[in-house]
Write a protein that holds these residues in place. Sequence first.
Motif, PDB file in Angstrom:
ATOM      1  N   LEU A 152      -1.481   4.957  -4.329  1.00  0.00           N
ATOM      2  CA  LEU A 152      -0.262   4.159  -4.179  1.00  0.00           C
ATOM      3  C   LEU A 152       0.286   3.804  -5.550  1.00  0.00           C
ATOM      4  CD1 LEU A 152      -1.604   1.838  -1.369  1.00  0.00           C
ATOM      5  CD2 LEU A 152       0.250   3.509  -1.131  1.00  0.00           C
ATOM      6  N   PRO A 153       1.566   3.432  -5.620  1.00  0.00           N
ATOM      7  CA  PRO A 153       2.111   2.985  -6.899  1.00  0.00           C
ATOM      8  C   PRO A 153       1.290   1.813  -7.445  1.00  0.00           C
ATOM      9  CG  PRO A 153       3.859   3.219  -5.262  1.00  0.00           C
ATOM     10  CD  PRO A 153       2.555   3.379  -4.541  1.00  0.00           C
ATOM     11  N   ASP A 154       1.011   1.864  -8.736  1.00  0.00           N
ATOM     12  CA  ASP A 154       0.211   0.792  -9.339  1.00  0.00           C
ATOM     13  C   ASP A 154       0.934   0.148 -10.524  1.00  0.00           C
ATOM     14  OD1 ASP A 154      -0.017   2.946 -11.052  1.00  0.00           O
ATOM     15  OD2 ASP A 154      -2.145   2.631 -11.457  1.00  0.00           O
ATOM     16  N   ASP A 155       2.262   0.175 -10.449  1.00  0.00           N
ATOM     17  CA  ASP A 155       3.058  -0.483 -11.484  1.00  0.00           C
ATOM     18  C   ASP A 155       2.899  -1.996 -11.347  1.00  0.00           C
ATOM     19  OD1 ASP A 155       5.746  -1.520  -9.905  1.00  0.00           O
ATOM     20  OD2 ASP A 155       4.850   0.291  -9.038  1.00  0.00           O
ATOM     21  N   LEU A 156       3.280  -2.716 -12.372  1.00  0.00           N
ATOM     22  CA  LEU A 156       3.101  -4.166 -12.426  1.00  0.00           C
ATOM     23  C   LEU A 156       3.689  -4.872 -11.211  1.00  0.00           C
ATOM     24  CD1 LEU A 156       2.330  -6.769 -14.002  1.00  0.00           C
ATOM     25  CD2 LEU A 156       4.590  -6.640 -15.068  1.00  0.00           C
ATOM     26  N   HIS A 157       4.897  -4.493 -10.815  1.00  0.00           N
ATOM     27  CA  HIS A 157       5.554  -5.192  -9.715  1.00  0.00           C
ATOM     28  C   HIS A 157       4.870  -4.919  -8.369  1.00  0.00           C
ATOM     29  CE1 HIS A 157       8.503  -6.650 -12.437  1.00  0.00           C
ATOM     30  NE2 HIS A 157       8.922  -5.436 -12.754  1.00  0.00           N
ATOM     31  N   THR A 158       4.453  -3.689  -8.131  1.00  0.00           N
ATOM     32  CA  THR A 158       3.769  -3.380  -6.881  1.00  0.00           C
ATOM     33  C   THR A 158       2.428  -4.094  -6.818  1.00  0.00           C
ATOM     34  OG1 THR A 158       4.868  -1.220  -6.821  1.00  0.00           O
ATOM     35  CG2 THR A 158       2.945  -1.513  -5.386  1.00  0.00           C
ATOM     36  N   VAL A 159       1.703  -4.085  -7.926  1.00  0.00           N
ATOM     37  CA  VAL A 159       0.421  -4.804  -7.978  1.00  0.00           C
ATOM     38  C   VAL A 159       0.646  -6.277  -7.675  1.00  0.00           C
ATOM     39  CG1 VAL A 159      -1.439  -5.581  -9.525  1.00  0.00           C
ATOM     40  CG2 VAL A 159      -0.738  -3.171  -9.517  1.00  0.00           C
ATOM     41  N   ASP A 160       1.650  -6.875  -8.300  1.00  0.00           N
ATOM     42  CA  ASP A 160       1.925  -8.297  -8.062  1.00  0.00           C
ATOM     43  C   ASP A 160       2.308  -8.574  -6.611  1.00  0.00           C
ATOM     44  OD1 ASP A 160       1.288  -9.344 -10.515  1.00  0.00           O
ATOM     45  OD2 ASP A 160       3.343  -9.397 -11.261  1.00  0.00           O
ATOM     46  N   ILE A 161       3.093  -7.691  -6.008  1.00  0.00           N
ATOM     47  CA  ILE A 161       3.500  -7.899  -4.618  1.00  0.00           C
ATOM     48  C   ILE A 161       2.298  -7.802  -3.686  1.00  0.00           C
ATOM     49  CG2 ILE A 161       4.778  -6.839  -2.699  1.00  0.00           C
ATOM     50  CD1 ILE A 161       6.984  -6.222  -4.831  1.00  0.00           C
ATOM     51  N   VAL A 162       1.470  -6.779  -3.859  1.00  0.00           N
ATOM     52  CA  VAL A 162       0.302  -6.615  -2.985  1.00  0.00           C
ATOM     53  C   VAL A 162      -0.679  -7.761  -3.212  1.00  0.00           C
ATOM     54  CG1 VAL A 162      -1.687  -5.146  -2.441  1.00  0.00           C
ATOM     55  CG2 VAL A 162       0.588  -4.122  -2.769  1.00  0.00           C
ATOM     56  N   PHE A 163      -0.949  -8.084  -4.479  1.00  0.00           N
ATOM     57  CA  PHE A 163      -1.874  -9.186  -4.742  1.00  0.00           C
ATOM     58  C   PHE A 163      -1.327 -10.501  -4.188  1.00  0.00           C
ATOM     59  CE2 PHE A 163      -2.919 -12.887  -7.312  1.00  0.00           C
ATOM     60  CZ  PHE A 163      -4.237 -13.039  -6.918  1.00  0.00           C
ATOM     61  N   ARG A 191      -5.688  -9.219 -10.308  1.00  0.00           N
ATOM     62  CA  ARG A 191      -4.618  -8.222 -10.483  1.00  0.00           C
ATOM     63  C   ARG A 191      -5.198  -6.884 -10.924  1.00  0.00           C
ATOM     64  NH1 ARG A 191      -1.387 -12.664 -12.651  1.00  0.00           N
ATOM     65  NH2 ARG A 191       0.280 -13.087 -11.182  1.00  0.00           N
ATOM     66  N   ALA A 192      -6.172  -6.932 -11.833  1.00  0.00           N
ATOM     67  CA  ALA A 192      -6.799  -5.690 -12.290  1.00  0.00           C
ATOM     68  C   ALA A 192      -7.491  -4.975 -11.126  1.00  0.00           C
ATOM     69  CB  ALA A 192      -7.799  -5.978 -13.411  1.00  0.00           C
ATOM     70  N   ALA A 193      -8.187  -5.727 -10.289  1.00  0.00           N
ATOM     71  CA  ALA A 193      -8.853  -5.132  -9.127  1.00  0.00           C
ATOM     72  C   ALA A 193      -7.827  -4.573  -8.152  1.00  0.00           C
ATOM     73  CB  ALA A 193      -9.744  -6.170  -8.453  1.00  0.00           C
ATOM     74  N   THR A 194      -6.726  -5.275  -7.966  1.00  0.00           N
ATOM     75  CA  THR A 194      -5.673  -4.787  -7.073  1.00  0.00           C
ATOM     76  C   THR A 194      -5.067  -3.501  -7.626  1.00  0.00           C
ATOM     77  OG1 THR A 194      -5.181  -7.051  -6.361  1.00  0.00           O
ATOM     78  CG2 THR A 194      -3.490  -5.385  -5.938  1.00  0.00           C
ATOM     79  N   GLY A 195      -4.805  -3.459  -8.923  1.00  0.00           N
ATOM     80  CA  GLY A 195      -4.268  -2.245  -9.545  1.00  0.00           C
ATOM     81  C   GLY A 195      -5.210  -1.065  -9.395  1.00  0.00           C
ATOM     82  N   GLU A 196      -6.500  -1.303  -9.610  1.00  0.00           N
ATOM     83  CA  GLU A 196      -7.502  -0.247  -9.441  1.00  0.00           C
ATOM     84  C   GLU A 196      -7.519   0.239  -7.992  1.00  0.00           C
ATOM     85  OE1 GLU A 196     -10.528   2.504  -9.916  1.00  0.00           O
ATOM     86  OE2 GLU A 196      -9.243   1.560 -11.409  1.00  0.00           O
ATOM     87  N   ALA A 197      -7.433  -0.675  -7.049  1.00  0.00           N
ATOM     88  CA  ALA A 197      -7.421  -0.302  -5.635  1.00  0.00           C
ATOM     89  C   ALA A 197      -6.212   0.568  -5.318  1.00  0.00           C
ATOM     90  CB  ALA A 197      -7.419  -1.552  -4.762  1.00  0.00           C
ATOM     91  N   LEU A 198      -5.052   0.164  -5.782  1.00  0.00           N
ATOM     92  CA  LEU A 198      -3.838   0.940  -5.500  1.00  0.00           C
ATOM     93  C   LEU A 198      -3.938   2.341  -6.100  1.00  0.00           C
ATOM     94  CD1 LEU A 198      -1.060  -1.779  -5.915  1.00  0.00           C
ATOM     95  CD2 LEU A 198      -2.108  -0.924  -3.799  1.00  0.00           C
ATOM     96  N   ARG A 199      -4.493   2.463  -7.316  1.00  0.00           N
ATOM     97  CA  ARG A 199      -4.676   3.786  -7.932  1.00  0.00           C
ATOM     98  C   ARG A 199      -5.585   4.653  -7.060  1.00  0.00           C
ATOM     99  NH1 ARG A 199      -4.133   0.767 -12.278  1.00  0.00           N
ATOM    100  NH2 ARG A 199      -6.290   0.168 -12.590  1.00  0.00           N
TER     101      ARG A 199
END
Length: 192
Positions: free
Chosen positions: A143-154, A131-139
Motif C-alpha cells: 500500500l502507499p506508505d507516504d507520510l499522509h497515508t501513514v498518518d491517516i491509517v495510524f 507511525r514507523a510501524a504503520t509505515g512498515e505495515a503499509l509497505r
Amino acid sequence: MHSDREGRPGYGQGRDALIAATIRVVADRGVRRLTYRAVATEAGVTHGTVQHHFANLDELLEAALEYCVAVSLAGSTLVPAGDRIEDFVATLGDSVRATLDEQVFQYELVLESRRRPELRPHVDRYYENYRAATGEALRRLGLPDDLHTVDIVFSALDGLVFRAVALGGAELRNLDAQLDRLREILVQLRRG
C-alpha cells in the motif's frame, strides 16, 4: 513477576514492578496523581526503592511509556508477517482488551503532555514508534506508505482504540468490527 510473602517484588524485579505500578496508578488516577509514594504503595516497596531506580517521575513515566509501546506493538500485529491485509491489526482488539491499563496510560500521558511540555518528547517518540510501524505495515501490504497515508491509517487506528478504551462497553466490543471495516478499505485502496 514473583514476590515474597508480603507481596513485594522478588529480587531483581523491582524496576519492572515499579513500571507496572506506575501504569496502574496512572490508569486509575491520572498522571497528576502520580507520586513516588503512590507508586511505592502500589508496588509494595518503600519510597526509597522508587527513587533508587528512577531519579525523577519523568524518567519513570518514560520507562513505563516505552514498556506500553512495546507491549502494544507486540500484541497488535500492526506489522504483519506477510502481505495479507487480513492479517493487519488482526489481533489489535484482543490486545487492547488484554492491556487496558497500558492503553489508558498512553492516552493519559498524551493528554497530560499538553499541560506539561517536558512530557512532549516522550509523547513524540511514542507517536514516532507507532507511525514507523504503520509505515512498515503499509509497505509490506503493498500500500502507499507516504507520510499522509501513514498518518491517516495510524490516526484511524489511534482514534478507534482511543474511543474503545475511553468509552469501554459496546465501543470496546465493536472494535473488531471497526477494524474489519478498515481492512476492507485498505483492500480497496490496494486495488486502486
